[in-house]
Design a protein around this motif. Sequence first.
Motif, short mmCIF file in Angstrom:
data_model
loop_
_atom_site.label_atom_id
_atom_site.label_comp_id
_atom_site.label_asym_id
_atom_site.label_seq_id
_atom_site.Cartn_x
_atom_site.Cartn_y
_atom_site.Cartn_z
N GLY A 1 0.81 -1.08 -0.09
CA GLY A 1 0.05 0.14 0.09
C GLY A 1 0.99 1.15 -0.06
N PHE A 2 0.37 2.35 -0.75
CA PHE A 2 1.28 3.39 -1.03
C PHE A 2 0.15 4.63 -0.38
CE2 PHE A 2 2.75 1.06 -4.38
CZ PHE A 2 4.25 1.34 -4.21
N LEU A 3 0.85 5.05 0.85
CA LEU A 3 -0.05 5.93 1.62
C LEU A 3 0.42 7.45 1.50
CD1 LEU A 3 -1.53 5.47 4.90
CD2 LEU A 3 -0.38 7.55 4.54
N ASP A 4 -0.38 8.44 1.61
CA ASP A 4 0.09 9.60 1.37
C ASP A 4 -1.25 10.71 1.63
OD1 ASP A 4 1.73 11.75 0.93
OD2 ASP A 4 1.20 12.25 -1.31
N GLU A 5 -1.10 11.93 1.69
CA GLU A 5 -1.99 12.89 2.03
C GLU A 5 -2.07 13.92 0.95
OE1 GLU A 5 -0.92 10.59 5.38
OE2 GLU A 5 0.25 12.46 4.33
N CYS A 6 -3.32 14.44 0.61
CA CYS A 6 -3.30 15.73 -0.47
C CYS A 6 -4.25 16.52 0.00
CB CYS A 6 -3.77 14.69 -1.54
SG CYS A 6 -3.92 15.92 -3.16
N PRO B 1 -17.75 30.50 5.12
CA PRO B 1 -17.44 29.69 6.13
C PRO B 1 -16.58 28.45 5.86
CG PRO B 1 -19.65 29.36 5.75
CD PRO B 1 -19.13 30.38 4.63
N GLN B 2 -16.60 27.97 4.71
CA GLN B 2 -16.09 26.82 3.91
C GLN B 2 -14.36 27.02 4.04
OE1 GLN B 2 -17.97 24.33 1.10
NE2 GLN B 2 -19.56 25.92 1.29
N PRO B 3 -13.59 25.95 4.08
CA PRO B 3 -12.24 26.18 3.89
C PRO B 3 -11.92 26.28 2.47
CG PRO B 3 -12.61 23.95 4.45
CD PRO B 3 -13.88 24.65 4.57
N LYS B 4 -10.51 26.94 2.32
CA LYS B 4 -10.21 27.15 0.96
C LYS B 4 -9.68 25.69 0.43
CE LYS B 4 -8.81 32.01 1.00
NZ LYS B 4 -7.59 32.98 0.90
N ALA B 5 -9.31 24.95 1.15
CA ALA B 5 -8.78 23.51 0.75
C ALA B 5 -9.20 22.60 1.58
CB ALA B 5 -7.34 23.56 0.50
N ILE B 6 -9.41 21.49 1.21
CA ILE B 6 -9.54 20.32 2.14
C ILE B 6 -8.45 19.15 1.97
CG2 ILE B 6 -12.22 20.51 2.33
CD1 ILE B 6 -12.58 18.54 0.06
N SER B 7 -8.49 18.30 3.16
CA SER B 7 -7.16 17.35 3.02
C SER B 7 -7.80 15.84 3.10
CB SER B 7 -6.28 17.62 4.51
OG SER B 7 -5.48 16.71 4.29
N CYS B 8 -7.05 15.22 2.45
CA CYS B 8 -7.61 13.74 2.65
C CYS B 8 -6.41 12.50 2.86
CB CYS B 8 -8.64 13.34 1.31
SG CYS B 8 -7.85 12.96 -0.14
N TYR B 9 -6.59 11.73 3.35
CA TYR B 9 -5.72 10.58 3.45
C TYR B 9 -6.02 9.72 2.07
CZ TYR B 9 -4.00 11.51 8.07
OH TYR B 9 -3.18 12.32 8.99
N GLY B 10 -5.02 9.19 1.53
CA GLY B 10 -5.23 7.95 0.58
C GLY B 10 -4.34 6.89 0.67
N LEU B 11 -4.81 5.68 0.58
CA LEU B 11 -4.17 4.37 0.28
C LEU B 11 -4.29 3.75 -0.94
CD1 LEU B 11 -2.07 2.33 1.84
CD2 LEU B 11 -4.38 1.42 2.66
N TYR B 12 -3.00 3.68 -1.64
CA TYR B 12 -3.36 3.01 -3.21
C TYR B 12 -2.89 1.67 -3.03
CZ TYR B 12 -2.18 2.02 -8.01
OH TYR B 12 -1.94 1.36 -9.25
N LEU B 13 -3.48 0.85 -3.36
CA LEU B 13 -3.30 -0.63 -3.34
C LEU B 13 -3.46 -1.29 -4.71
CD1 LEU B 13 -5.85 -1.33 -0.40
CD2 LEU B 13 -3.33 -1.60 -0.24
N PRO B 14 -2.29 -1.31 -5.44
CA PRO B 14 -2.04 -1.87 -6.73
C PRO B 14 -2.71 -3.15 -7.00
CG PRO B 14 0.15 -0.86 -6.13
CD PRO B 14 -0.83 -0.98 -4.74
N VAL C 1 0.73 -5.83 5.49
CA VAL C 1 0.59 -4.94 4.57
C VAL C 1 1.97 -4.23 4.31
CG1 VAL C 1 -0.45 -3.16 5.88
CG2 VAL C 1 -0.60 -2.55 3.35
N VAL C 2 2.68 -4.15 3.31
CA VAL C 2 3.89 -3.37 3.23
C VAL C 2 3.53 -1.76 2.94
CG1 VAL C 2 6.11 -2.92 1.96
CG2 VAL C 2 5.31 -5.25 2.23
N LEU C 3 3.64 -0.90 3.80
CA LEU C 3 3.10 0.44 4.01
C LEU C 3 4.35 1.30 3.52
CD1 LEU C 3 0.42 2.03 4.48
CD2 LEU C 3 1.67 2.41 6.72
N ASN D 1 6.50 7.40 -4.72
CA ASN D 1 5.27 7.03 -4.00
C ASN D 1 4.33 6.82 -5.46
OD1 ASN D 1 3.04 6.68 -2.55
ND2 ASN D 1 3.48 7.88 -1.11
N ALA D 2 3.66 5.74 -5.40
CA ALA D 2 2.78 5.55 -6.47
C ALA D 2 1.37 6.25 -6.55
CB ALA D 2 2.56 3.95 -6.76
N ILE D 3 1.24 6.74 -5.60
CA ILE D 3 -0.26 7.48 -5.25
C ILE D 3 0.15 8.85 -5.71
CG2 ILE D 3 0.09 8.17 -3.01
CD1 ILE D 3 -2.72 7.49 -2.48
#
Length: 198
Positions: free
Chosen positions: A14-19, A51-64, A102-104, A150-152
Amino acid sequence: MEVAEANPKSWAVGFLDECWWSRVALPTLSSWAEEGEPLRLIQRSVAKDDPQPKAISCYGLYLPEVGDTWLRFVDGRPISSITTRFLEWSLERLEALGKKVVVLVWDNASWHVSKEVRRWLGSHNRRVKQSGCGVRIVSCLLPKQSPWLNAIEPKWVHGKRKVVEADGVLGAYELADRVCRVFDCPHYEHLTVPQKVA
Protein backbone atom coordinates in the motif's frame (compact mmCIF):
# COMPACT_ATOMS: atom_id res chain seq x y z
CA MET A 1 7.71 -5.64 -1.98
CA GLU A 2 9.09 -8.79 -3.62
CA VAL A 3 7.98 -10.84 -0.60
CA ALA A 4 4.50 -9.31 -0.89
CA GLU A 5 4.35 -10.09 -4.62
CA ALA A 6 5.32 -13.70 -3.87
CA ASN A 7 2.44 -13.98 -1.34
CA PRO A 8 -0.44 -12.10 -3.00
CA LYS A 9 -3.19 -13.88 -1.03
CA SER A 10 -1.99 -12.78 2.39
CA TRP A 11 0.28 -9.77 1.69
CA ALA A 12 -0.50 -6.38 0.17
CA VAL A 13 1.56 -3.35 -0.80
CA GLY A 14 0.00 0.00 0.00
CA PHE A 15 1.18 3.49 -0.91
CA LEU A 16 -0.08 6.02 1.64
CA ASP A 17 -0.09 9.79 1.31
CA GLU A 18 -2.15 12.87 2.08
CA CYS A 19 -3.30 15.47 -0.40
CA TRP A 20 -4.78 18.95 -0.20
CA TRP A 21 -7.61 19.67 -2.63
CA SER A 22 -8.00 23.39 -3.26
CA ARG A 23 -11.31 25.02 -4.05
CA VAL A 24 -9.52 27.87 -5.86
CA ALA A 25 -6.07 26.78 -7.11
CA LEU A 26 -6.03 25.37 -10.63
CA PRO A 27 -3.88 22.44 -11.75
CA THR A 28 -1.56 22.69 -14.73
CA LEU A 29 -3.40 21.21 -17.70
CA SER A 30 -4.02 21.41 -21.43
CA SER A 31 -7.31 21.08 -23.24
CA TRP A 32 -8.96 21.13 -26.64
CA ALA A 33 -11.32 23.98 -27.51
CA GLU A 34 -13.27 25.29 -30.47
CA GLU A 35 -11.19 27.26 -32.95
CA GLY A 36 -10.98 30.87 -31.84
CA GLU A 37 -12.61 30.03 -28.50
CA PRO A 38 -9.91 28.89 -26.08
CA LEU A 39 -10.97 27.39 -22.79
CA ARG A 40 -9.74 29.76 -20.13
CA LEU A 41 -9.41 28.72 -16.54
CA ILE A 42 -9.38 31.83 -14.41
CA GLN A 43 -7.88 31.88 -10.93
CA ARG A 44 -10.80 31.95 -8.50
CA SER A 45 -11.14 33.33 -5.00
CA VAL A 46 -13.63 32.82 -2.22
CA ALA A 47 -15.48 35.54 -0.35
CA LYS A 48 -13.88 36.65 2.92
CA ASP A 49 -17.01 35.66 4.81
CA ASP A 50 -17.17 32.17 3.23
CA PRO A 51 -17.29 29.75 6.20
CA GLN A 52 -15.91 26.84 4.17
CA PRO A 53 -12.16 26.17 4.02
CA LYS A 54 -10.21 27.13 0.88
CA ALA A 55 -8.80 23.60 0.73
CA ILE A 56 -9.61 20.21 2.19
CA SER A 57 -7.24 17.42 3.06
CA CYS A 58 -7.59 13.69 2.56
CA TYR A 59 -5.67 10.54 3.31
CA GLY A 60 -5.27 8.03 0.51
CA LEU A 61 -4.07 4.44 0.36
CA TYR A 62 -3.33 3.07 -3.12
CA LEU A 63 -3.31 -0.74 -3.36
CA PRO A 64 -2.08 -1.76 -6.84
CA GLU A 65 -2.89 -5.52 -6.50
CA VAL A 66 -6.40 -4.76 -5.35
CA GLY A 67 -6.77 -2.02 -7.97
CA ASP A 68 -8.26 0.43 -5.48
CA THR A 69 -7.48 3.75 -3.87
CA TRP A 70 -9.17 4.27 -0.52
CA LEU A 71 -9.84 7.85 0.59
CA ARG A 72 -10.89 9.53 3.81
CA PHE A 73 -11.24 13.29 4.02
CA VAL A 74 -10.19 15.22 7.10
CA ASP A 75 -11.98 18.11 8.77
CA GLY A 76 -8.78 19.96 9.58
CA ARG A 77 -5.25 18.93 8.72
CA PRO A 78 -3.33 15.66 8.90
CA ILE A 79 -1.97 14.96 12.40
CA SER A 80 -0.72 11.85 14.18
CA SER A 81 -4.02 10.91 15.84
CA ILE A 82 -5.85 11.14 12.49
CA THR A 83 -3.11 9.08 10.83
CA THR A 84 -3.60 6.22 13.28
CA ARG A 85 -7.38 6.37 12.82
CA PHE A 86 -6.95 6.16 9.03
CA LEU A 87 -4.58 3.22 9.47
CA GLU A 88 -7.06 1.39 11.74
CA TRP A 89 -9.84 1.92 9.20
CA SER A 90 -7.62 0.70 6.33
CA LEU A 91 -6.46 -2.36 8.27
CA GLU A 92 -10.05 -3.42 8.97
CA ARG A 93 -10.74 -3.31 5.24
CA LEU A 94 -7.54 -5.22 4.43
CA GLU A 95 -8.43 -7.88 6.98
CA ALA A 96 -11.84 -8.26 5.32
CA LEU A 97 -9.94 -8.98 2.07
CA GLY A 98 -8.03 -11.78 3.81
CA LYS A 99 -4.70 -9.93 4.08
CA LYS A 100 -2.32 -10.69 6.95
CA VAL A 101 0.51 -8.21 6.20
CA VAL A 102 0.67 -4.84 4.46
CA VAL A 103 3.92 -3.29 3.24
CA LEU A 104 3.17 0.37 3.88
CA VAL A 105 5.16 2.74 1.66
CA TRP A 106 4.96 6.35 2.85
CA ASP A 107 7.01 9.48 3.28
CA ASN A 108 8.66 11.12 6.28
CA ALA A 109 5.86 13.57 7.09
CA SER A 110 5.94 14.58 10.75
CA TRP A 111 2.58 12.89 11.36
CA HIS A 112 4.01 9.60 9.98
CA VAL A 113 7.21 9.50 12.01
CA SER A 114 5.96 11.04 15.26
CA LYS A 115 6.40 9.24 18.59
CA GLU A 116 2.64 8.75 18.77
CA VAL A 117 2.49 6.95 15.41
CA ARG A 118 5.63 4.89 16.05
CA ARG A 119 4.25 3.77 19.43
CA TRP A 120 0.92 2.93 17.81
CA LEU A 121 2.63 0.87 15.07
CA GLY A 122 4.68 -1.06 17.64
CA SER A 123 1.73 -1.84 19.91
CA HIS A 124 -0.48 -2.72 16.92
CA ASN A 125 2.05 -5.21 15.52
CA ARG A 126 2.59 -6.76 18.97
CA ARG A 127 -1.17 -7.15 19.42
CA VAL A 128 -1.49 -8.83 15.99
CA LYS A 129 1.42 -11.17 16.75
CA GLN A 130 0.02 -12.17 20.17
CA SER A 131 -3.58 -12.64 19.05
CA GLY A 132 -2.93 -14.05 15.59
CA CYS A 133 -5.71 -11.75 14.32
CA GLY A 134 -5.43 -8.60 12.25
CA VAL A 135 -3.04 -7.21 9.67
CA ARG A 136 0.61 -6.58 10.52
CA ILE A 137 2.25 -3.42 9.12
CA VAL A 138 5.73 -3.42 7.60
CA SER A 139 6.56 0.29 7.44
CA CYS A 140 8.81 1.41 4.58
CA LEU A 141 9.72 5.09 4.74
CA LEU A 142 10.74 6.71 1.47
CA PRO A 143 13.92 8.79 1.23
CA LYS A 144 13.33 12.44 2.06
CA GLN A 145 12.14 14.69 -0.77
CA SER A 146 11.39 11.84 -3.19
CA PRO A 147 7.63 12.00 -3.88
CA TRP A 148 8.10 10.37 -7.31
CA LEU A 149 8.78 7.07 -5.51
CA ASN A 150 5.25 7.00 -4.09
CA ALA A 151 2.88 5.45 -6.64
CA ILE A 152 -0.10 7.44 -5.34
CA GLU A 153 1.41 10.81 -6.33
CA PRO A 154 0.47 10.58 -10.06
CA LYS A 155 -3.07 9.68 -9.01
CA TRP A 156 -3.29 12.96 -7.07
CA VAL A 157 -2.09 14.94 -10.11
CA HIS A 158 -4.59 13.34 -12.50
CA GLY A 159 -7.37 13.58 -9.93
CA LYS A 160 -6.85 17.33 -9.54
CA ARG A 161 -7.18 17.76 -13.29
CA LYS A 162 -10.41 15.77 -13.37
CA VAL A 163 -12.19 17.67 -10.59
CA VAL A 164 -11.38 21.19 -11.77
CA GLU A 165 -14.42 23.44 -12.18
CA ALA A 166 -14.17 25.93 -15.05
CA ASP A 167 -17.33 27.87 -14.23
CA GLY A 168 -17.06 28.66 -10.54
CA VAL A 169 -15.90 27.60 -7.11
CA LEU A 170 -17.02 24.27 -5.70
CA GLY A 171 -18.13 23.96 -2.10
CA ALA A 172 -15.85 21.89 0.15
CA TYR A 173 -18.28 18.96 0.41
CA GLU A 174 -19.05 19.10 -3.33
CA LEU A 175 -15.31 19.03 -4.09
CA ALA A 176 -14.79 16.02 -1.79
CA ASP A 177 -17.73 14.27 -3.42
CA ARG A 178 -16.28 14.90 -6.88
CA VAL A 179 -12.87 13.57 -5.79
CA CYS A 180 -14.49 10.38 -4.50
CA ARG A 181 -16.27 9.89 -7.83
CA VAL A 182 -12.97 10.28 -9.70
CA PHE A 183 -11.40 7.58 -7.52
CA ASP A 184 -14.55 5.44 -7.68
CA CYS A 185 -14.86 5.16 -3.92
CA PRO A 186 -17.62 6.07 -1.45
CA HIS A 187 -17.53 9.45 0.26
CA TYR A 188 -17.04 8.23 3.82
CA GLU A 189 -17.63 10.30 6.93
CA HIS A 190 -14.78 12.76 7.39
CA LEU A 191 -12.15 12.10 10.03
CA THR A 192 -12.11 14.79 12.71
CA VAL A 193 -9.73 15.80 15.42
CA PRO A 194 -11.18 14.79 18.82
CA GLN A 195 -12.12 17.81 20.93
CA LYS A 196 -10.23 18.18 24.20
CA VAL A 197 -12.43 18.22 27.28
CA ALA A 198 -11.71 21.25 29.49
